[in-house]
Design an enzyme around this catalytic site. Structure first.
Site, PDB file in Angstrom:
ATOM      1  N   TYR A 141       0.825  -1.213   0.000  1.00 45.73           N
ATOM      2  CA  TYR A 141       0.000   0.000   0.000  1.00 45.73           C
ATOM      3  C   TYR A 141       0.858   1.261   0.000  1.00 45.73           C
ATOM      4  O   TYR A 141       0.427   2.306  -0.477  1.00 45.73           O
ATOM      5  CB  TYR A 141      -0.885   0.038   1.243  1.00 45.73           C
ATOM      6  CG  TYR A 141      -2.238  -0.601   1.094  1.00 45.73           C
ATOM      7  CD1 TYR A 141      -2.374  -1.876   0.561  1.00 45.73           C
ATOM      8  CD2 TYR A 141      -3.383   0.064   1.514  1.00 45.73           C
ATOM      9  CE1 TYR A 141      -3.613  -2.465   0.455  1.00 45.73           C
ATOM     10  CE2 TYR A 141      -4.632  -0.520   1.415  1.00 45.73           C
ATOM     11  CZ  TYR A 141      -4.742  -1.783   0.884  1.00 45.73           C
ATOM     12  OH  TYR A 141      -5.974  -2.359   0.783  1.00 45.73           O
ATOM     13  N   LYS A 192       3.150 -15.321   1.703  1.00 39.32           N
ATOM     14  CA  LYS A 192       3.268 -15.959   0.389  1.00 39.32           C
ATOM     15  C   LYS A 192       4.757 -16.218   0.180  1.00 39.32           C
ATOM     16  O   LYS A 192       5.366 -15.753  -0.784  1.00 39.32           O
ATOM     17  CB  LYS A 192       2.670 -15.035  -0.688  1.00 39.32           C
ATOM     18  CG  LYS A 192       2.544 -15.665  -2.064  1.00 39.32           C
ATOM     19  CD  LYS A 192       1.437 -16.709  -2.167  1.00 39.32           C
ATOM     20  CE  LYS A 192       1.479 -17.395  -3.514  1.00 39.32           C
ATOM     21  NZ  LYS A 192       0.524 -18.525  -3.609  1.00 39.32           N
ATOM     22  N   ASP A 224      -3.211 -17.990  -0.136  1.00 34.96           N
ATOM     23  CA  ASP A 224      -4.274 -18.622  -0.939  1.00 34.96           C
ATOM     24  C   ASP A 224      -4.952 -19.726  -0.136  1.00 34.96           C
ATOM     25  O   ASP A 224      -6.184 -19.841  -0.104  1.00 34.96           O
ATOM     26  CB  ASP A 224      -3.732 -19.124  -2.289  1.00 34.96           C
ATOM     27  CG  ASP A 224      -2.457 -19.945  -2.180  1.00 34.96           C
ATOM     28  OD1 ASP A 224      -1.843 -19.979  -1.091  1.00 34.96           O
ATOM     29  OD2 ASP A 224      -2.056 -20.565  -3.195  1.00 34.96           O
ATOM     30  N   ASP A 248      -6.305  -6.876   4.091  1.00 40.91           N
ATOM     31  CA  ASP A 248      -7.463  -6.197   3.515  1.00 40.91           C
ATOM     32  C   ASP A 248      -8.433  -7.225   2.953  1.00 40.91           C
ATOM     33  O   ASP A 248      -9.641  -7.192   3.207  1.00 40.91           O
ATOM     34  CB  ASP A 248      -6.994  -5.234   2.411  1.00 40.91           C
ATOM     35  CG  ASP A 248      -8.152  -4.530   1.725  1.00 40.91           C
ATOM     36  OD1 ASP A 248      -9.047  -4.046   2.444  1.00 40.91           O
ATOM     37  OD2 ASP A 248      -8.161  -4.473   0.479  1.00 40.91           O
ATOM     38  N   ASP A 252     -12.195  -8.955   4.735  1.00 42.03           N
ATOM     39  CA  ASP A 252     -13.527  -8.910   4.118  1.00 42.03           C
ATOM     40  C   ASP A 252     -14.145 -10.307   4.064  1.00 42.03           C
ATOM     41  O   ASP A 252     -15.338 -10.483   4.317  1.00 42.03           O
ATOM     42  CB  ASP A 252     -13.464  -8.338   2.693  1.00 42.03           C
ATOM     43  CG  ASP A 252     -13.727  -6.825   2.665  1.00 42.03           C
ATOM     44  OD1 ASP A 252     -13.437  -6.155   3.686  1.00 42.03           O
ATOM     45  OD2 ASP A 252     -14.195  -6.318   1.627  1.00 42.03           O
TER      46      ASP A 252
HETATM   47  C1  IPM Z   1     -10.256  -1.101   4.448  1.00 40.17           C
HETATM   48  C2  IPM Z   1     -10.574  -0.453   3.138  1.00 40.17           C
HETATM   49  C3  IPM Z   1      -9.422   0.480   2.763  1.00 40.17           C
HETATM   50  C4  IPM Z   1      -8.183  -0.371   2.656  1.00 40.17           C
HETATM   51  C5  IPM Z   1      -9.643   1.297   1.498  1.00 40.17           C
HETATM   52  C6  IPM Z   1     -10.937   2.071   1.538  1.00 40.17           C
HETATM   53  C7  IPM Z   1      -8.474   2.231   1.241  1.00 40.17           C
HETATM   54  O1  IPM Z   1     -10.811  -1.407   2.164  1.00 40.17           O
HETATM   55  O2  IPM Z   1     -10.126  -0.368   5.449  1.00 40.17           O
HETATM   56  O3  IPM Z   1     -10.178  -2.326   4.475  1.00 40.17           O
HETATM   57  O4  IPM Z   1      -7.924  -0.972   1.600  1.00 40.17           O
HETATM   58  O5  IPM Z   1      -7.450  -0.435   3.631  1.00 40.17           O
HETATM   59 MG    MG Z   2     -10.892  -3.385   2.895  1.00 45.71          MG
END
Ligand code: IPM
Ligand code: MG
Length: 359
Positions: A141, A192, A224, A248, A252
């Site tokens: 990032y 990885k 993975d 990240d 999710d």
């Molecule tokens: C998160 C979000 C952010 C990230 C984005 C909005 C920059 O997806 O906080 O997980 O990738 O960190």
């Molecule tokens: Mg995110």
């Protein structure tokens, strides 16, 4: 001693979950006689509209002075055409980096009342209690060089750099080992290292650190496989630690195991536990302004803030208990309702939490 809280309301439905959470905060302050002074600032799209930058200097000064920051989701289609360097998301990345908030805690806890709302079979997820520790201020990032240029063949080429120092790996490793120690004592480090040197180093540093935390059981998994295992048998995990981008993505996936990303809070901490607290979900432009969004992730982010940055564990427990009570009472926003359940709005859900808190 008075604590200084900075509130950054966010965009679209983020504004609604923040308004809801500030009502809950008022009730908490009254019930526990907390001494909190509240400042308001702007971050993300709202800051672009007002100051032309997603993390303006005004906000940076307030953020540096605050003991803790409560943020709601930022971004949305209104700023899609804005140039990449000043998009709302950049505000989020900038505040994380400016305050050195490298330790991102993303719990994925399935409230037992919501087992049926998960997309996985209830028996796979019932009782799930997983913590993802994501490195937040380094990795691909932030790595330099980065950009898009035209190469010698005249082709456009995009590039980013994935790098970590042993210092960065060690400090996030410590956060994760300490967290595992307070939980079930199992840490899975995700990398990885079969392909990427930066994560060969990651694995080495985790192994070295393990010598100081011999009471914690350390395992390693390729990213993975970790994605697959999260869906196959999520309860095998206690704490997972990983870099910025893998974290990240995996967070999710883990969020969805719990039925709804609308339930999950997060904390981003510096070395002194100064923190930024925000829901894991986005600003939900599709349902914004309709009293539909689930406020519980932002409310639970407030609970984390009370616990980690204000050391008010009783108040934190009370907020979490109030959320559990409203779920017991059967209150559901659209994202956590299953077929046949009545759905209530943001305001009614907040009223229910405040009622539970006050009774
Ligand atoms: C998160 C979000 C952010 C990230 C984005 C909005 C920059 O997806 O906080 O997980 O990738 O960190
Ligand atoms: Mg995110």
């Amino acid at each position: 001693m008075s604590k200084n809280l900075l509130v950054l309301p966010g965009d679209y439905a983020g504004k609604e979950t923040m308004a809801a959470t500030l009502r809950v905060l008022d009730a908490v302050i009254a019930r526990f006689s907390l001494d909190v002074s509240i400042e308001q600032g702007l971050l993300g799209g709202a800051a672009i509209d007002e100051f032309g930058h997603p993390y303006p200097e005004q906000t940076a000064q307030l953020a540096r002075a605050a003991d803790a920051i409560l943020l709601s989701a930022v971004g949305g289609p209104k700023w899609d055409a804005v140039e990449p360097a000043v998009r709302p998301e950049r505000g989020l990345l900038a505040i994380r980096s400016d305050l050195d908030l490298f330790g991102n805690l993303r719990p994925a806890i399935l409230s037992p009342q919501l087992a049926a709302a998960s997309s996985l079979k209830p028996e796979l997820v019932a009782g799930l209690d997983l913590l993802i520790v994501r490195e937040l201020t380094g990795g691909i990032y932030f790595g330099e060089p980065r950009g898009i240029h035209t190469n010698e063949k005249g082709q456009r080429e995009g590039f980013n750099t994935y790098r970590y120092t042993d210092f960065e790996i060690e400090r996030i490793g410590r956060v994760a080992f300490e967290a595992a120690r307070k939980r079930q004592g199992r840490l899975c480090s995700v990398d990885k290292s079969n392909v990427l040197e930066v994560t060969v180093l990651w694995r080495d540093v985790m192994n070295e650190l393990h010598q100081e935390y011999a009471d914690v059981e350390l395992s390693h998994m390729y990213v993975d496989n970790a994605a697959m295992q999260l869906i196959r048998e999520p309860k095998q995990f206690d704490v997972m630690v990983t870099g910025n981008m893998f974290g990240d993505i995996l967070s999710d996936a883990a969020a969805m195991l719990t039925g709804s990303i609308g339930m999950l809070p997060s904390a981003s901490l510096d070395v002194n536990n100064k923190g930024l607290y925000e829901p894991v979900h986005g600003s939900a432009p599709d349902i914004a302004g309709q009293d539909k969004v689930n406020p519980l992730a932002t409310i639970l982010s407030l609970a984390m803030l009370l616990r980690y940055s204000f050391a008010e564990s009783q108040a934190a427990d009370a907020v979490e208990a109030a959320v559990s009570t409203v779920l017991d009472q059967g209150f559901r926003t659209g994202d956590i309702a299953v077929a046949g359940e009545d759905v209530i709005g943001t305001v009614a859900m907040t009223d229910a939490v405040i009622n539970a808190l006050e009774s």
